[in-house]
Design an enzyme around this catalytic site. Structure first.
Site, short mmCIF file in Angstrom:
data_model
loop_
_atom_site.label_atom_id
_atom_site.label_comp_id
_atom_site.label_asym_id
_atom_site.label_seq_id
_atom_site.Cartn_x
_atom_site.Cartn_y
_atom_site.Cartn_z
N SER A 181 -33.27 93.70 25.83
CA SER A 181 -34.37 93.26 24.97
C SER A 181 -33.91 92.49 23.74
O SER A 181 -34.61 91.61 23.27
CB SER A 181 -35.23 94.45 24.56
OG SER A 181 -34.44 95.45 23.97
N HIS A 209 -38.68 92.98 30.11
CA HIS A 209 -38.58 91.55 29.79
C HIS A 209 -38.31 90.67 31.00
O HIS A 209 -38.18 89.47 30.87
CB HIS A 209 -37.51 91.32 28.72
CG HIS A 209 -37.80 92.07 27.46
ND1 HIS A 209 -38.68 91.61 26.51
CD2 HIS A 209 -37.38 93.28 27.04
CE1 HIS A 209 -38.76 92.49 25.54
NE2 HIS A 209 -37.99 93.52 25.84
N LYS A 240 -45.93 92.89 27.74
CA LYS A 240 -45.17 91.69 27.39
C LYS A 240 -45.69 90.50 28.20
O LYS A 240 -46.76 90.01 27.88
CB LYS A 240 -43.69 92.00 27.52
CG LYS A 240 -43.33 92.94 26.36
CD LYS A 240 -42.04 93.65 26.40
CE LYS A 240 -41.96 94.56 25.16
NZ LYS A 240 -40.97 95.61 25.28
C1 LIG Z 1 -40.95 96.96 24.76
C2 LIG Z 1 -40.01 97.75 25.60
C3 LIG Z 1 -40.34 99.03 26.05
C4 LIG Z 1 -41.59 99.73 25.60
O1 LIG Z 1 -42.72 99.18 26.17
P1 LIG Z 1 -44.13 99.31 25.41
O2 LIG Z 1 -45.10 99.02 26.49
O3 LIG Z 1 -44.13 98.33 24.32
O4 LIG Z 1 -44.22 100.72 24.92
C5 LIG Z 1 -39.47 99.66 26.90
N1 LIG Z 1 -38.31 99.10 27.26
C6 LIG Z 1 -37.93 97.88 26.82
C7 LIG Z 1 -36.64 97.30 27.26
C8 LIG Z 1 -38.77 97.18 25.96
O5 LIG Z 1 -38.38 96.00 25.49
#
Ligand SMILES: *Cc1c(COP(=O)(O)O)cnc(C)c1O
Length: 387
Positions: A181, A209, A240
């Site tokens: 991330s 991602h 995302k």
């Molecule tokens: C954003 C993210 C999460 C958490 O997801 P949310 O739906 O925002 O709670 C988990 N793992 C990674 C790698 C992330 O970037």
């Protein structure tokens, strides 16, 4: 306040001195290429709305329609009365997109990781976790009573050594981000799957991602490597590229059955709002049917990356839409981010504990919905700012 709360002031001062104090900003517009941030219009280089789907007319229409039909809340936990047909459709669509037998949706990606890892690994089991895994994975490991060993970032040889030394554990779980991330690099998944097969270990990939962005039809990291049919547990988020909210696990039917019965973050919480589920369903359709969005995303990423390297900035070797500009100290990262903001570009500074010490950076992300002019405005701002 009385003296027993004085420590709050001390903590705040400690954060301030270390350059680590965080502030909330207020956004007064939708997350498009240019947003209104604290009252000013700025180019947004800090959104995970990679494909722009959270503002797509079809996604918005689906959310509005679902609200009219089903109301604003889901009214109960999924095992009681909160499991609408929108969930059934969404989980079938996710399983198809991921090439797995089944899928299960959670309230968020954070909830998915923190509830699934403790089901997969308990006391007497071993979790092998990449050094740069997301905080929700780290918290999931903490909540499980398993032993945890951290292997160096994407270091398959180190992982192999740890696996060879750990045959006394009952079950073993390898857990990794698919696309990291904060670094934007892609895990060497084929090597990890080979190792896991040879050592009888499970693999959990967090595709927050990668999904919607990598691989055929945006299927994500496993699809990128042609590993859809493999024995991988795929976690992801709907917040995302999908532009909505929610986390999911895609895997075998027995796994999903067990999660429904054991995952505490699934059982003890209310279902997601109908609008969110309908938006995610509409977005999944668009992800499959609109490869042009992915092409635009990668073309923007390449253009911005090339320009920044030409300007002399240090970028980590990312292969994705996440472009980390390394500035090392938290103070320097904050200062450069502030200068860019003055030039009309929002490029968020990422500091410890989100990244290791001395690797503070700007984490730039592009979106398919950026215009060429917005990318150019970003490049102009970086040209004006000397780091
Ligand atoms: C954003 C993210 C999460 C958490 O997801 P949310 O739906 O925002 O709670 C988990 N793992 C990674 C790698 C992330 O970037």
């Amino acid at each position: 306040m009385t003296h027993n709360y004085d420590w709050l002031d001390t903590e705040r001062e400690t954060l301030e001195h270390a350059g680590l104090r965080r502030h909330l900003r207020t956004v007064r517009s939708a997350p498009t290429g240019t947003i209104n941030l604290d009252g000013r219009d700025v180019v947004l280089l800090g959104s995970n709305n990679y494909l722009g789907l959270s503002t797509h007319p079809k996604v918005i229409a689906a959310a509005v329609e679902a609200t009219r039909t089903f109301g604003t809340g889901s009214s109960g936990s999924r095992l009681i009365s909160g499991n609408s047909e929108l969930y059934t459709t969404l989980e079938a669509n996710l399983a198809e997109a991921k090439g797995t037998e089944a899928a299960l949706v959670f309230s968020s990606g954070y909830a998915a990781n923190t509830s699934v890892i403790p089901v997969l690994a308990e006391e007497g089991d071993l979790i092998l976790s990449d050094a740069l895994n997301h905080a929700s994975i780290i918290d999931g490991c903490r909540l499980s009573r398993a032993t945890k060993k951290v292997y160096q970032h994407c270091d398959v040889e180190h992982l192999k050594t740890l696996l060879s030394e750990s045959s006394t554990f009952r079950r073993r779980l390898i857990v990794t981000d698919g696309v990291f991330s904060m670094d934007g690099d892609i895990v060497p998944l084929p090597d990890i799957c080979d190792l896991a097969a040879g050592h009888d270990a499970m693999v959990l990939v967090d595709d927050a991602h990668g999904f919607g962005v990598l691989g055929k039809d945006g299927g994500g990291t496993a699809a990128h490597f042609g590993l859809e049919g493999e024995n991988i547990i795929q976690m992801g988020t709907l917040s995302k590229a999908v532009g909505a909210l929610g986390g999911y696990i895609a895997g075998s039917r027995p796994l999903i059955e067990l999660l429904i019965n054991r995952a505490r973050g699934f059982i003890f919480t209310t279902g997601l709002p109908p609008a969110t589920l309908a938006a995610a369903n509409a977005a999944l359709d668009l992800i499959r049917s609109t490869p042009e969005l992915r092409q635009r995303l990668f073309s923007h990423a390449k253009c911005l990356k090339t320009a920044l390297i030409d300007l002399g900035y240090t970028l980590l070797p990312s292969e994705t839409q996440i472009l980390p500009v390394v500035l090392r100290s938290p103070q320097r990262a904050t200062r450069v981010a502030e200068s860019l903001l003055a030039e009309g570009v929002f490029a968020p500074a990422i500091r410890p504990p989100a990244v290791p010490p001395e690797t503070s950076r700007l984490r730039l992300t592009v979106m398919a919905t950026h215009t060429e002019a917005e990318i150019q405005r970003a490049i102009d701002a970086f040209t004006a700012v000397v780091p």
